[in-house]
Design a protein around this motif. Structure first.
Motif, PDB file in Angstrom:
ATOM      1  N   ILE A  10     106.437  52.868  34.758  1.00  0.00           N
ATOM      2  CA  ILE A  10     104.915  52.959  34.748  1.00  0.00           C
ATOM      3  C   ILE A  10     103.952  52.314  36.345  1.00  0.00           C
ATOM      4  CG2 ILE A  10     102.947  52.644  32.962  1.00  0.00           C
ATOM      5  CD1 ILE A  10     105.465  52.738  30.812  1.00  0.00           C
ATOM      6  N   PHE A  11     104.039  51.024  36.121  1.00  0.00           N
ATOM      7  CA  PHE A  11     102.776  50.484  37.597  1.00  0.00           C
ATOM      8  C   PHE A  11     103.268  51.720  38.804  1.00  0.00           C
ATOM      9  CE2 PHE A  11     102.744  47.857  41.105  1.00  0.00           C
ATOM     10  CZ  PHE A  11     101.022  47.536  41.206  1.00  0.00           C
ATOM     11  N   ALA A  12     104.543  52.037  38.911  1.00  0.00           N
ATOM     12  CA  ALA A  12     104.760  52.197  40.266  1.00  0.00           C
ATOM     13  C   ALA A  12     103.967  53.909  40.223  1.00  0.00           C
ATOM     14  CB  ALA A  12     106.190  52.493  40.383  1.00  0.00           C
ATOM     15  N   LYS A  87     108.835  63.254  40.272  1.00  0.00           N
ATOM     16  CA  LYS A  87     109.172  61.641  40.635  1.00  0.00           C
ATOM     17  C   LYS A  87     109.500  62.041  42.083  1.00  0.00           C
ATOM     18  CE  LYS A  87     112.967  58.145  42.708  1.00  0.00           C
ATOM     19  NZ  LYS A  87     114.036  57.661  42.790  1.00  0.00           N
ATOM     20  N   LYS A  88     110.217  63.305  43.484  1.00  0.00           N
ATOM     21  CA  LYS A  88     110.058  64.030  44.287  1.00  0.00           C
ATOM     22  C   LYS A  88     108.287  64.100  44.577  1.00  0.00           C
ATOM     23  CE  LYS A  88     112.802  66.204  47.843  1.00  0.00           C
ATOM     24  NZ  LYS A  88     114.108  66.981  47.865  1.00  0.00           N
ATOM     25  N   GLY A  89     108.667  64.785  43.716  1.00  0.00           N
ATOM     26  CA  GLY A  89     106.116  66.188  43.913  1.00  0.00           C
ATOM     27  C   GLY A  89     105.440  64.522  44.165  1.00  0.00           C
ATOM     28  N   LEU A  90     105.914  63.212  43.501  1.00  0.00           N
ATOM     29  CA  LEU A  90     104.727  62.002  43.707  1.00  0.00           C
ATOM     30  C   LEU A  90     105.050  61.235  44.989  1.00  0.00           C
ATOM     31  CD1 LEU A  90     104.852  60.355  40.484  1.00  0.00           C
ATOM     32  CD2 LEU A  90     102.834  60.966  41.157  1.00  0.00           C
ATOM     33  N   LEU A  91     106.360  61.450  45.053  1.00  0.00           N
ATOM     34  CA  LEU A  91     106.898  60.577  46.350  1.00  0.00           C
ATOM     35  C   LEU A  91     106.342  61.818  47.648  1.00  0.00           C
ATOM     36  CD1 LEU A  91     110.216  59.555  46.034  1.00  0.00           C
ATOM     37  CD2 LEU A  91     108.018  58.337  46.396  1.00  0.00           C
ATOM     38  N   LEU A  92     106.381  62.559  47.540  1.00  0.00           N
ATOM     39  CA  LEU A  92     106.475  63.768  48.577  1.00  0.00           C
ATOM     40  C   LEU A  92     104.526  63.496  48.536  1.00  0.00           C
ATOM     41  CD1 LEU A  92     108.424  67.073  47.784  1.00  0.00           C
ATOM     42  CD2 LEU A  92     107.940  64.961  49.977  1.00  0.00           C
ATOM     43  N   ASN A  93     103.914  63.706  47.248  1.00  0.00           N
ATOM     44  CA  ASN A  93     102.105  63.512  47.771  1.00  0.00           C
ATOM     45  C   ASN A  93     101.757  62.820  48.696  1.00  0.00           C
ATOM     46  OD1 ASN A  93      99.253  64.535  46.483  1.00  0.00           O
ATOM     47  ND2 ASN A  93      99.315  63.625  44.903  1.00  0.00           N
ATOM     48  N   ASN A  94     102.615  61.634  48.044  1.00  0.00           N
ATOM     49  CA  ASN A  94     102.106  60.328  49.074  1.00  0.00           C
ATOM     50  C   ASN A  94     101.544  60.742  50.201  1.00  0.00           C
ATOM     51  OD1 ASN A  94     101.240  58.491  47.204  1.00  0.00           O
ATOM     52  ND2 ASN A  94     104.071  58.122  47.155  1.00  0.00           N
ATOM     53  N   LEU A  95     102.541  61.129  50.881  1.00  0.00           N
ATOM     54  CA  LEU A  95     102.342  61.785  52.357  1.00  0.00           C
ATOM     55  C   LEU A  95     101.005  62.333  53.074  1.00  0.00           C
ATOM     56  CD1 LEU A  95     105.846  63.922  53.541  1.00  0.00           C
ATOM     57  CD2 LEU A  95     105.692  61.966  53.423  1.00  0.00           C
ATOM     58  N   ALA A 187      93.170  53.732  51.091  1.00  0.00           N
ATOM     59  CA  ALA A 187      93.622  54.556  50.229  1.00  0.00           C
ATOM     60  C   ALA A 187      95.321  54.642  51.002  1.00  0.00           C
ATOM     61  CB  ALA A 187      92.723  55.833  50.864  1.00  0.00           C
ATOM     62  N   ILE A 188      95.114  54.064  52.001  1.00  0.00           N
ATOM     63  CA  ILE A 188      96.549  54.158  52.845  1.00  0.00           C
ATOM     64  C   ILE A 188      97.819  52.826  51.675  1.00  0.00           C
ATOM     65  CG2 ILE A 188      96.699  52.124  54.232  1.00  0.00           C
ATOM     66  CD1 ILE A 188      98.750  54.505  56.343  1.00  0.00           C
ATOM     67  N   VAL A 189      97.095  52.360  51.736  1.00  0.00           N
ATOM     68  CA  VAL A 189      97.527  51.146  49.955  1.00  0.00           C
ATOM     69  C   VAL A 189      98.356  51.325  49.295  1.00  0.00           C
ATOM     70  CG1 VAL A 189      97.326  48.777  49.275  1.00  0.00           C
ATOM     71  CG2 VAL A 189      96.088  49.477  51.356  1.00  0.00           C
ATOM     72  N   PRO A 190      97.609  52.669  48.056  1.00  0.00           N
ATOM     73  CA  PRO A 190      98.271  52.966  47.000  1.00  0.00           C
ATOM     74  C   PRO A 190      99.016  53.889  47.534  1.00  0.00           C
ATOM     75  CG  PRO A 190      96.345  53.471  46.112  1.00  0.00           C
ATOM     76  CD  PRO A 190      96.333  52.146  48.046  1.00  0.00           C
ATOM     77  N   ALA A 191      98.943  55.042  48.509  1.00  0.00           N
ATOM     78  CA  ALA A 191     100.142  55.737  48.821  1.00  0.00           C
ATOM     79  C   ALA A 191     101.479  54.975  49.669  1.00  0.00           C
ATOM     80  CB  ALA A 191     100.136  56.397  50.166  1.00  0.00           C
ATOM     81  N   VAL A 192     101.029  54.161  50.528  1.00  0.00           N
ATOM     82  CA  VAL A 192     102.648  53.309  50.767  1.00  0.00           C
ATOM     83  C   VAL A 192     103.175  52.991  49.737  1.00  0.00           C
ATOM     84  CG1 VAL A 192     103.351  51.525  52.543  1.00  0.00           C
ATOM     85  CG2 VAL A 192     101.597  53.657  52.993  1.00  0.00           C
ATOM     86  N   MET A 193     102.319  51.299  49.064  1.00  0.00           N
ATOM     87  CA  MET A 193     103.144  50.759  47.831  1.00  0.00           C
ATOM     88  C   MET A 193     104.253  51.798  46.722  1.00  0.00           C
ATOM     89  SD  MET A 193     100.046  48.197  46.647  1.00  0.00           S
ATOM     90  CE  MET A 193     101.519  47.791  45.092  1.00  0.00           C
ATOM     91  N   VAL A 196     107.231  52.722  48.444  1.00  0.00           N
ATOM     92  CA  VAL A 196     108.317  51.503  48.564  1.00  0.00           C
ATOM     93  C   VAL A 196     108.500  51.507  47.047  1.00  0.00           C
ATOM     94  CG1 VAL A 196     107.919  49.203  48.864  1.00  0.00           C
ATOM     95  CG2 VAL A 196     106.564  50.493  50.119  1.00  0.00           C
ATOM     96  N   LEU A 197     107.765  51.630  46.150  1.00  0.00           N
ATOM     97  CA  LEU A 197     108.520  50.991  44.424  1.00  0.00           C
ATOM     98  C   LEU A 197     109.025  52.104  44.433  1.00  0.00           C
ATOM     99  CD1 LEU A 197     104.656  48.761  43.318  1.00  0.00           C
ATOM    100  CD2 LEU A 197     107.208  48.493  43.964  1.00  0.00           C
ATOM    101  N   LEU A 198     108.032  53.474  44.465  1.00  0.00           N
ATOM    102  CA  LEU A 198     108.782  54.435  43.239  1.00  0.00           C
ATOM    103  C   LEU A 198     110.345  54.759  43.283  1.00  0.00           C
ATOM    104  CD1 LEU A 198     108.005  55.983  40.868  1.00  0.00           C
ATOM    105  CD2 LEU A 198     107.084  58.036  42.324  1.00  0.00           C
TER     106      LEU A 198
END
Length: 283
Positions: A10-12, A87-95, A187-193, A196-198
């Motif tokens: 949930i945190f990730a 999950k993969k949608g969230l990871l791709l969105n971080n780009l 704003a890059i910090v939560p995306a990178v976190m 790494v976590l998800l």
């Protein structure tokens, strides 16, 4: 129940909603220094001072284009979630999150207010996708008895992001002429976190079972999230939900708007959301 690994997942995921809150409020505090930056860029290019009306127009575009990006991302959230998974949608969105943060963070260095505007658009799309994908993922990994309570975590993350952006935007911290690019670039910090976590977290069991028909993978995901091998109750609940959804009539957006039975609930929902925004909560 609420296991340690479920809390971690949930945190990730909720970092995406923190991103939304942060970028909603971050532009407000350093308004005057960003307007001065726009004026400096104009003078550097054209050797004359920018007119006040043009400066206000460029500033207004930089602020409001975030909402336009949010609308684009919000409309695409369901498509992305169904096509790539939650999950993969969230990871791709971080780009998009990384790209938008870099554009905003380097705009002053490259003397380009266009980069600032483009960065706001890109981060807006990122946040719009987050508003769809994050609640979807959290509701689908949460146990039935905790689903409502854990849903409030989304709004909590938004308000924490808003608060942090306002605090960091104080002139003595990052809301000054030298540090505002860092303020926006954070704003890059939560995306990178989240990147790494998800990856450690499983895909949504509901997506695996109901959309992909991968029951064994859904069971494995549930065992990790529940820290228990007894997941039959969850599986049966998902199957019952799938059977119920197949018996429901499918409606297009136009049919939804035209439905007399749904018109009043739809109107109430829209007016409530409009009232929240028009109250100036994000101003």
């Amino acid at each position: 129940g609420l296991t340690c690994f479920l809390c971690y997942a949930i945190f990730a995921a909720v970092l995406g909603m923190f991103q939304f809150g942060y970028n909603t409020g971050v532009i407000n505090a350093p308004q005057s220094v960003i307007e001065n930056f726009i004026g400096d860029c104009w003078k550097e290019r054209y050797n004359n001072n920018i007119e006040g009306s043009k400066q206000d127009l460029i500033w207004s575009i930089a602020v409001s284009i975030f909402a336009i990006g949010g609308m684009i991302g919000g409309f695409c959230g369901g498509i992305v979630g169904n096509r790539f998974g939650r999950k993969k949608g969230l990871l791709l969105n971080n780009l998009l999150g990384v790209g938008g943060a870099c554009l905003m963070g380097f705009s002053q260095m490259l003397y380009s207010f266009e980069m600032l505007i483009l960065g706001r658009l890109v981060i807006g799309i990122n946040c719009g996708l987050n508003t769809s994908l994050v609640p979807m993922y959290i509701s689908e990994i949460a146990p039935l008895n905790l689903r409502g309570g854990l849903g409030t975590v989304n709004q909590l993350a938004v308000t924490v992001g808003l608060l942090l952006s306002q605090v960091l935007g104080i002139e003595q911290l990052l809301g000054n002429s030298n540090a505002w690019p860092l303020l926006l670039g954070l704003a890059i910090v939560p995306a990178v976190m989240q990147m790494v976590l998800l990856p450690v977290c499983p895909e949504s069991p509901r997506y695996l079972l109901m959309s992909r028909q991968l029951e064994d993978e859904a069971r494995r995901a549930l065992r990790r999230l529940r820290a228990s091998s007894h997941v039959e109750e969850d599986i049966e609940e998902m199957r019952a939900e799938e059977a119920a959804s197949q018996t429901e009539a499918h409606m297009s957006m136009l049919q939804l708007v035209r439905s007399s039975a749904l018109r009043m609930p739809l109107t109430i929902g829209i007016v409530m959301q409009l009232s929240q925004q028009l109250s100036g909560i994000n101003a």
